[in-house]
Scaffold this active site. Structure first.
Site, PDB file in Angstrom:
ATOM      1  N   ASP A  48      -6.995  -3.462  -7.156  1.00 21.13           N
ATOM      2  CA  ASP A  48      -7.601  -4.076  -5.982  1.00 21.13           C
ATOM      3  C   ASP A  48      -7.838  -5.549  -6.260  1.00 21.13           C
ATOM      4  O   ASP A  48      -8.120  -5.927  -7.406  1.00 21.13           O
ATOM      5  CB  ASP A  48      -8.928  -3.390  -5.630  1.00 21.13           C
ATOM      6  CG  ASP A  48      -9.433  -3.802  -4.258  1.00 21.13           C
ATOM      7  OD1 ASP A  48     -10.218  -4.778  -4.180  1.00 21.13           O
ATOM      8  OD2 ASP A  48      -9.038  -3.187  -3.270  1.00 21.13           O
ATOM      9  N   ARG A  74      -3.432   6.611   0.888  1.00 18.58           N
ATOM     10  CA  ARG A  74      -3.994   7.843   1.436  1.00 18.58           C
ATOM     11  C   ARG A  74      -3.055   8.597   2.375  1.00 18.58           C
ATOM     12  O   ARG A  74      -3.346   9.734   2.740  1.00 18.58           O
ATOM     13  CB  ARG A  74      -5.305   7.523   2.172  1.00 18.58           C
ATOM     14  CG  ARG A  74      -6.446   7.168   1.233  1.00 18.58           C
ATOM     15  CD  ARG A  74      -7.698   6.776   1.992  1.00 18.58           C
ATOM     16  NE  ARG A  74      -7.546   5.463   2.604  1.00 18.58           N
ATOM     17  CZ  ARG A  74      -8.470   4.902   3.388  1.00 18.58           C
ATOM     18  NH1 ARG A  74      -9.585   5.563   3.675  1.00 18.58           N
ATOM     19  NH2 ARG A  74      -8.273   3.701   3.889  1.00 18.58           N
ATOM     20  N   ARG A 116      -6.934  10.852  -6.172  1.00 18.91           N
ATOM     21  CA  ARG A 116      -8.159  10.125  -5.848  1.00 18.91           C
ATOM     22  C   ARG A 116      -9.372  11.047  -5.977  1.00 18.91           C
ATOM     23  O   ARG A 116     -10.438  10.649  -6.471  1.00 18.91           O
ATOM     24  CB  ARG A 116      -8.047   9.561  -4.426  1.00 18.91           C
ATOM     25  CG  ARG A 116      -9.342   9.086  -3.784  1.00 18.91           C
ATOM     26  CD  ARG A 116      -9.858   7.776  -4.325  1.00 18.91           C
ATOM     27  NE  ARG A 116     -11.101   7.408  -3.676  1.00 18.91           N
ATOM     28  CZ  ARG A 116     -11.194   6.697  -2.557  1.00 18.91           C
ATOM     29  NH1 ARG A 116     -10.093   6.282  -1.958  1.00 18.91           N
ATOM     30  NH2 ARG A 116     -12.368   6.405  -2.044  1.00 18.91           N
ATOM     31  N   TYR A 165     -14.501 -12.741   0.346  1.00 19.14           N
ATOM     32  CA  TYR A 165     -15.252 -11.536   0.009  1.00 19.14           C
ATOM     33  C   TYR A 165     -16.490 -11.865  -0.825  1.00 19.14           C
ATOM     34  O   TYR A 165     -17.563 -11.292  -0.618  1.00 19.14           O
ATOM     35  CB  TYR A 165     -14.364 -10.559  -0.762  1.00 19.14           C
ATOM     36  CG  TYR A 165     -13.393  -9.791   0.089  1.00 19.14           C
ATOM     37  CD1 TYR A 165     -13.820  -8.713   0.854  1.00 19.14           C
ATOM     38  CD2 TYR A 165     -12.043 -10.107   0.110  1.00 19.14           C
ATOM     39  CE1 TYR A 165     -12.928  -7.976   1.624  1.00 19.14           C
ATOM     40  CE2 TYR A 165     -11.143  -9.387   0.875  1.00 19.14           C
ATOM     41  CZ  TYR A 165     -11.596  -8.321   1.640  1.00 19.14           C
ATOM     42  OH  TYR A 165     -10.721  -7.601   2.403  1.00 19.14           O
ATOM     43  N   ARG A 169       0.835  -1.204   0.000  1.00 18.87           N
ATOM     44  CA  ARG A 169       0.000   0.000   0.000  1.00 18.87           C
ATOM     45  C   ARG A 169       0.871   1.255   0.000  1.00 18.87           C
ATOM     46  O   ARG A 169       0.522   2.271   0.601  1.00 18.87           O
ATOM     47  CB  ARG A 169      -0.979  -0.012   1.183  1.00 18.87           C
ATOM     48  CG  ARG A 169      -2.315   0.671   0.869  1.00 18.87           C
ATOM     49  CD  ARG A 169      -3.283   0.592   2.049  1.00 18.87           C
ATOM     50  NE  ARG A 169      -3.735  -0.764   2.296  1.00 18.87           N
ATOM     51  CZ  ARG A 169      -3.920  -1.307   3.501  1.00 18.87           C
ATOM     52  NH1 ARG A 169      -3.669  -0.596   4.584  1.00 18.87           N
ATOM     53  NH2 ARG A 169      -4.347  -2.548   3.628  1.00 18.87           N
TER      54      ARG A 169
END
Length: 352
Positions: free
Chosen positions: A80, A34, A43, A159, A30
Site C-alpha cells: 500500500d 477482493r 486476506r 493522506y 489492483r
C-alpha cells in the site's frame, strides 16, 4: 550496472524500452484484490489489510494469484502507498469499510514526529515480499516482470495531512498554498523516503517501479509543477543514478492537460492514463515520446459484454503502432466478476 532492459525478452520490459509489439503486454491495477475468492481467503487468514501487507509469505501469495488465473505480463508487489508514512512513524490503521486513518500532520510539530532512521526496519517485510515474489517468478513465471511501487509525494502528503481520504483536500491545500516553505519540508521528507524505499525494492528484485499520484487532479495548474512534477522528477533522477536503466512509470491520475508537461519534465519512461484521457490525443501527443499504459474504465470491466469489448477494441486500435501496455485507468472494482477479466485477457492476447 546493466540496464534491466538490456537484451530482455520480457514483453513488458520491451514495451517500456520503446518497442511496439504485435500483442501488447498487460497487467491490471489492483489485479490482486477482493474480486478474487482466493484473495478473500488469504486476506481472512492474515487478519487486517495492514497485516496482510506486513506478512511476506501471504503478500507474495496474493501477488501471484492473478498470474495463475490470467497470466499477466507483470506482477505488482502487493502492498500500500501508505507504508511510507507508517514507516516514517505516523500512526496508520485501516478501519473496515472506512479506508485508511492516520494521525494528521499539519505543522512543524507533526513533522518532528517523522523519523527517516526507522524507515527500512519497519519496511523490511515489504522488501522480503519483493524478494519472495522475485524468486517465485524466476521459477514459475519467467516471462513476467516485477513492478515495485510507491505513492507520489503529493498524494502521500494528502493522506498524511488530511488524516485519510478527502473530497476537498482543504487542509493539505491550505498548508501548501498558505505556507509553501513548511509544506515543502513535508514533501522533501516524503520524497527522500520514497527514493530510499523504492531503491530497496529494486535491490530486492523489482525490475520496474511505478509512482501513483492518485490525487494529482486535485492540484490547480499553478501548483501541479511544484507539488507533482518536481518531486516526481527528483525521484526519477535519483533512482536512475542509483539504478541506471531502471524503468519508471508515472501515473498522474486526472492530470488532464498537465499530462504533457508531466511527461516532458519528470523523466518517466512510461505514463499511465486514466479513463478521461482521449485515445487519439494520447496516441498523437504522448505515445511518440514514451510508452503509454492504460486506460480501460474499471466500470467497463465490471460491466463486461459488448460495452467492455468495444472499449477494449478501441484502446487496442488506438495504440497499436507504438509502445503500449494495456491496463485499466484505475484499480479493479471489488465486485468485478473474475470471468470478465478472463474475457479481457482473451481479447488482449487475440489482439481484438
Amino acid at each position: 550496472m546493466t540496464s534491466p532492459l538490456a537484451g530482455t525478452e520480457k514483453p513488458f520490459l520491451k514495451a517500456l524500452g520503446g518497442a511496439a509489439q504485435p500483442r501488447p503486454p498487460f497487467w491490471l491495477m489492483r489485479q490482486a484484490g477482493r474480486y478474487l475468492p482466493e484473495y478473500r481467503e488469504t486476506r481472512r487468514q492474515a487478519g487486517s489489510f495492514l497485516d496482510l501487507c506486513r506478512k511476506p509469505d501471504l503478500a507474495c501469495e496474493v501477488t501471484l494469484q492473478p498470474l495463475r488465473r490470467y497470466g499477466m505480463d507483470a506482477a505488482i508487489l502487493f502492498s500500500d502507498i501508505l507504508i511510507v508514512p507508517w514507516a516514517l512513524g505516523q500512526h496508520l490503521e485501516f478501519a473496515e469499510g472506512e479506508g485508511p486513518k492516520l494521525d494528521p500532520i499539519r505543522d512543524a510539530a507533526g513533522l518532528a514526529r517523522l523519523d527517516m532512521d526507522g524507515l527500512h526496519a519497519k519496511a523490511q517485510p515489504v522488501y522480503e515480499t519483493v524478494a519472495n515474489i522475485r524468486a517465485a517468478l524466476d521459477q514459475d513465471f519467467r516471462q513476467t516482470a516485477l513492478i515495485g511501487f510507491a505513492g507520489s509525494p503529493w498524494t502521500v502528503a494528502c493522506y498524511m495531512v488530511e488524516g485519510g481520504g478527502s473530497k476537498e483536500y482543504q487542509h493539505v491545500k491550505r498548508w501548501a498554498f498558505g505556507d509553501p516553505e513548511g509544506f515543502g519540508r513535508l514533501i522533501d521528507i516524503v520524497t527522500d523516503a520514497t527514493v530510499a524505499y523504492l531503491s530497496a525494492q529494486v535491490r530486492a528484485g523489482a525490475e520496474v517501479v511505478q509512482l501513483f499520484d492518485s490525487w494529482a487532479g486535485a492540484l490547480p495548474a499553478a501548483g501541479f509543477d511544484r507539488w507533482s512534477i518536481e518531486p516526481t522528477r527528483h525521484i526519477v533522477q535519483e533512482l536512475k543514478k542509483l539504478h541506471p536503466g531502471l524503468p519508471v512509470i508515472g501515473f498522474p491520475r486526472q492530470a488532464g492537460l498537465n499530462l504533457e508537461r508531466y511527461v516532458e519534465r519528470t523523466g518517466v519512461d512510461a505514463v499511465s492514463l486514466d479513463p478521461s484521457v482521449p485515445l487519439e490525443w494520447a496516441a498523437s501527443r504522448l505515445q511518440p515520446r514514451l510508452c503509454v499504459q492504460g486506460n480501460l474504465d474499471p466500470v467497463l470491466l465490471l460491466t463486461g459484454g459488448k460495452a467492455m469489448e468495444e472499449a477494449v477494441g478501441a484502446i487496442l486500435g488506438a495504440f497499436r503502432n507504438g509502445p503500449f501496455i494495456f491496463n485499466l485507468g484505475h484499480g479493479i472494482i471489488k465486485e468485478t466478476p473474475p470471468e470478465h477479466v478472463s474475457r479481457l485477457a482473451e481479447m488482449i492476447r487475440g489482439g481484438r
